[in-house]
Design a protein around this motif. Structure first.
Motif, PDB file in Angstrom:
ATOM      1  N   TYR A 148      -3.427  13.324   5.816  1.00  0.00           N
ATOM      2  CA  TYR A 148      -2.419  13.596   4.780  1.00  0.00           C
ATOM      3  C   TYR A 148      -2.438  15.052   4.326  1.00  0.00           C
ATOM      4  O   TYR A 148      -1.804  15.382   3.341  1.00  0.00           O
ATOM      5  N   LEU A 163      -3.202   2.522  -3.084  1.00  0.00           N
ATOM      6  CA  LEU A 163      -2.028   1.827  -2.524  1.00  0.00           C
ATOM      7  C   LEU A 163      -0.764   2.676  -2.595  1.00  0.00           C
ATOM      8  O   LEU A 163       0.304   2.255  -2.169  1.00  0.00           O
ATOM      9  N   SER A 164      -0.895   3.891  -3.154  1.00  0.00           N
ATOM     10  CA  SER A 164       0.296   4.731  -3.312  1.00  0.00           C
ATOM     11  C   SER A 164       0.635   5.424  -1.992  1.00  0.00           C
ATOM     12  O   SER A 164      -0.045   5.238  -0.987  1.00  0.00           O
ATOM     13  N   THR A 165       1.687   6.259  -2.008  1.00  0.00           N
ATOM     14  CA  THR A 165       2.129   6.890  -0.769  1.00  0.00           C
ATOM     15  C   THR A 165       1.109   7.894  -0.234  1.00  0.00           C
ATOM     16  O   THR A 165       1.059   8.155   0.954  1.00  0.00           O
TER      17      THR A 165
END
Lengths: 190, 389
Positions: A130, A68-70
């Motif tokens: 990412y 759930l982090s960036t």
């Protein structure tokens, strides 16, 4: 606005939503494993393995928070690793001759296998999206912003005077040879 | 109109929203010709700034043409070309009259909430949470500008959008960071972060005459851009920050240090960075403070720490013992944009600097959401994104 345009106009892609879903699922499953390990070990014929299930629960929660982090990439690959451990443990339970609930273990293996596939797909897509500093490394060595070489521009703003309220609190320690500052008052004790 | 709206962590959308209207006689409506994504917009993107609401229009770097003015606006007229500073300023309160425009006492319309959080509130900002007034941002076709007589920078028609757009934030921010260092010709200035603000810190420190300027980062193309502007590049992935700074300063450390990174500093394999990441993920601290700790450690005693990088709330493990015993001065704050812009417009107009050097991507506003991802991941050599509505 047509549908495809609307999709392209979001920064959040399908893989991000999947990662988020897996994150919340991981936290929920982790809490279940931590709080009620016997509800998992009993139907699988794995009584006595509750401490291990609790440890897996802690791992699930950590992975869920990470997902759930960036940048969920690392957490998702950790989930894939965790899935492999779960599959190995379930395979061992399936091979156990004395396990009376092998049918349930088979169902659990199939479920974990499906989630592993989901984790793997999501982790691969997220890794690509990412990827830090991905793509070509352009040459910006000609982007000085100055009309002349930087060395020639040094001190060009010498006409600028630092406002009084922005002057350094102490004299610059580098000022060479440095102004000698003498104390204005001396106490009786020196 | 079309605008980029915030809908949660990593979630920016290009969507249709109502056009802005004059709400106060001192307002103006700007038809945006160019806007940009700022590094501090990433703090919103990552949801590190509190009090964002779903649907908020983001963006605080923008410029354009005046298309409507309120009845009490005296110094602007329809058709004027302006850059809009990100700090909204009334120009009349005690702070504005002192030139502390980012501390305007009247422009934050959510002052009561901000007072509770900060003790006393600063100025209202465009597109930067409800804590700073909840004003709609500039990544949009049109923007309402409150206190328009004061909250604008008029720019000559001879200069392009690309040359003047950054007067609204990153150029004066880099300039103020350097000015706050009170640079002497004998000073070594070290800048953490070679992002857009770091790049302007480098140019400002060079123009203000620092003996040597060093920039710390790990992105090769950003370091090469900083080197082009006169900095000595230091890649923290390849060499020791402390060792190299001591080598370059005869073992004494830099006199002036600038944090152009802010709350999302990260250094792979650094224990304190990992510690911060875990605590931040668990909502046990707001900001990651690796750069602050490193600046305090390496700075020469009696030196200055200048902090233009944005912080949002609580940080952990700040070495106050080092800070106090080394008698370091700390200077921080949002940028008092208008305090510097007349001088900076002149410098651009005279050709001392062309701020467009920093632009690496220029795309339509509709591509904005994806550019947030590319900018965040530093992909495709992205340093600065300009959006055209």
């Amino acid at each position: 606005m047509n549908r495809s345009h609307s999709y392209m106009s979001h920064s959040l892609h399908g893989s991000d939503r999947l990662a988020r879903g897996l994150g919340w699922f991981s936290i929920g499953l982790g809490l279940y494993k931590m709080l009620a390990p016997r509800k998992l070990t009993e139907p699988l014929g794995m009584e006595g393995f509750e401490p291990m299930v609790r440890a897996c629960g802690a791992r699930e929660i950590a992975c869920g928070v990470g997902a759930l982090s960036t940048n969920p990439s690392l957490a998702l690959w950790s989930r894939v690793g965790g899935d492999a451990m779960d599959l190995a443990a379930l395979a061992a339970a399936l091979r156990d001759k004395h396990n009376p609930k092998k049918e349930n273990v088979g169902v659990a293996l199939a479920a974990v296998g499906a989630i592993t596939a989901l984790d793997l797909v999501c982790a691969s897509r997220i890794k690509k999206r990412y990827a830090y500093q991905a793509g070509p490394t352009p040459d910006y060595s000609d982007r000085s912003g100055f009309p002349r070489p930087a060395e020639a521009m040094r001190g060009t703003a010498g006409d600028f005077e630092t406002p009084r309220d922005m002057r350094a609190a102490l004299p610059s320690p580098a000022k060479s040879p440095g102004e000698r500052v003498t104390p204005t008052t001396r106490s009786p004790n020196g | 109109m079309k605008a980029l709206c915030w809908h949660g962590k990593n979630d920016i959308r290009y969507e249709t929203v109502p056009d802005p209207e004059i709400e106060d006689p001192r307002d103006a409506i700007i038809n945006v010709s160019s806007c940009a994504i700022c590094g501090s917009d990433l703090h919103l993107f990552h949801h590190f700034m509190p009090s964002m609401k779903s649907g908020d229009i983001v963006g605080h770097e923008f410029m354009g043409e005046v298309m409507e003015v309120g009845s009490e606006v005296k110094h602007l007229k329809v058709g004027d070309r302006v850059v809009v500073p990100f700090t909204i300023t009334c120009g009349e309160c005690d702070q504005c009259r002192r030139g502390n425009f980012s501390l305007c006492e009247r422009s934050n319309r959510n002052k009561a909430m901000a007072d509770k959080v900060f003790g006393h509130a600063g100025a209202g900002l465009f597109g930067y949470s409800h804590l700073t007034g909840g004003y709609a941002g500039g990544q949009a076709e049109y923007v309402r500008v409150p206190f328009a007589d004061e909250t604008h920078i008029q720019v000559p028609d001879t200069l392009t959008d690309e040359q003047v757009l950054f007067l609204g934030d990153i150029f004066p921010t880099g300039w103020q960071a350097a000015v706050q260092c009170d640079i002497e010709p004998t000073d070594t200035v070290v800048i953490w972060g070679a992002g857009p603000v770091g790049q302007f810190c480098v140019r400002s420190a060079v123009l203000l005459g620092a003996k040597q300027v060093i920039v710390i980062d790990n992105v090769p193309e950003r370091l090469s851009m900083a080197q082009a502007g006169g900095a000595i590049p230091l890649n923290f992935d390849e060499e020791s920050v402390l060792g190299r700074l001591n080598d370059l300063t005869h073992g004494k450390g830099p006199e002036k240090c600038i944090d152009a990174v802010g709350l999302e500093s990260h250094v792979p394999r650094s224990p304190d960075s990992m510690y911060d990441r875990v605590k931040q993920s668990l909502w046990m601290e707001n900001d990651r403070a690796h750069v602050l700790r490193e600046m305090i450690y390496v700075c020469r005693p009696g030196g200055v720490l200048s902090i233009p990088g944005v912080y949002s709330g609580l940080v952990d493990k700040i070495p106050m013992g080092q800070l106090m015993n080394k008698a370091l001065s700390v200077r921080s704050g949002q940028t008092h944009v208008r305090r510097w812009t007349d001088d900076l417009v002149r410098r651009i107009d005279e050709g001392q600097i062309d701020p467009s050097f920093v632009i690496t991507h220029s795309v339509g506003l509709d591509e904005g959401p994806e550019m947030y991802n590319i900018f965040r991941n530093k992909q495709d050599g992205c340093v600065k994104v300009v959006l055209k509505p």
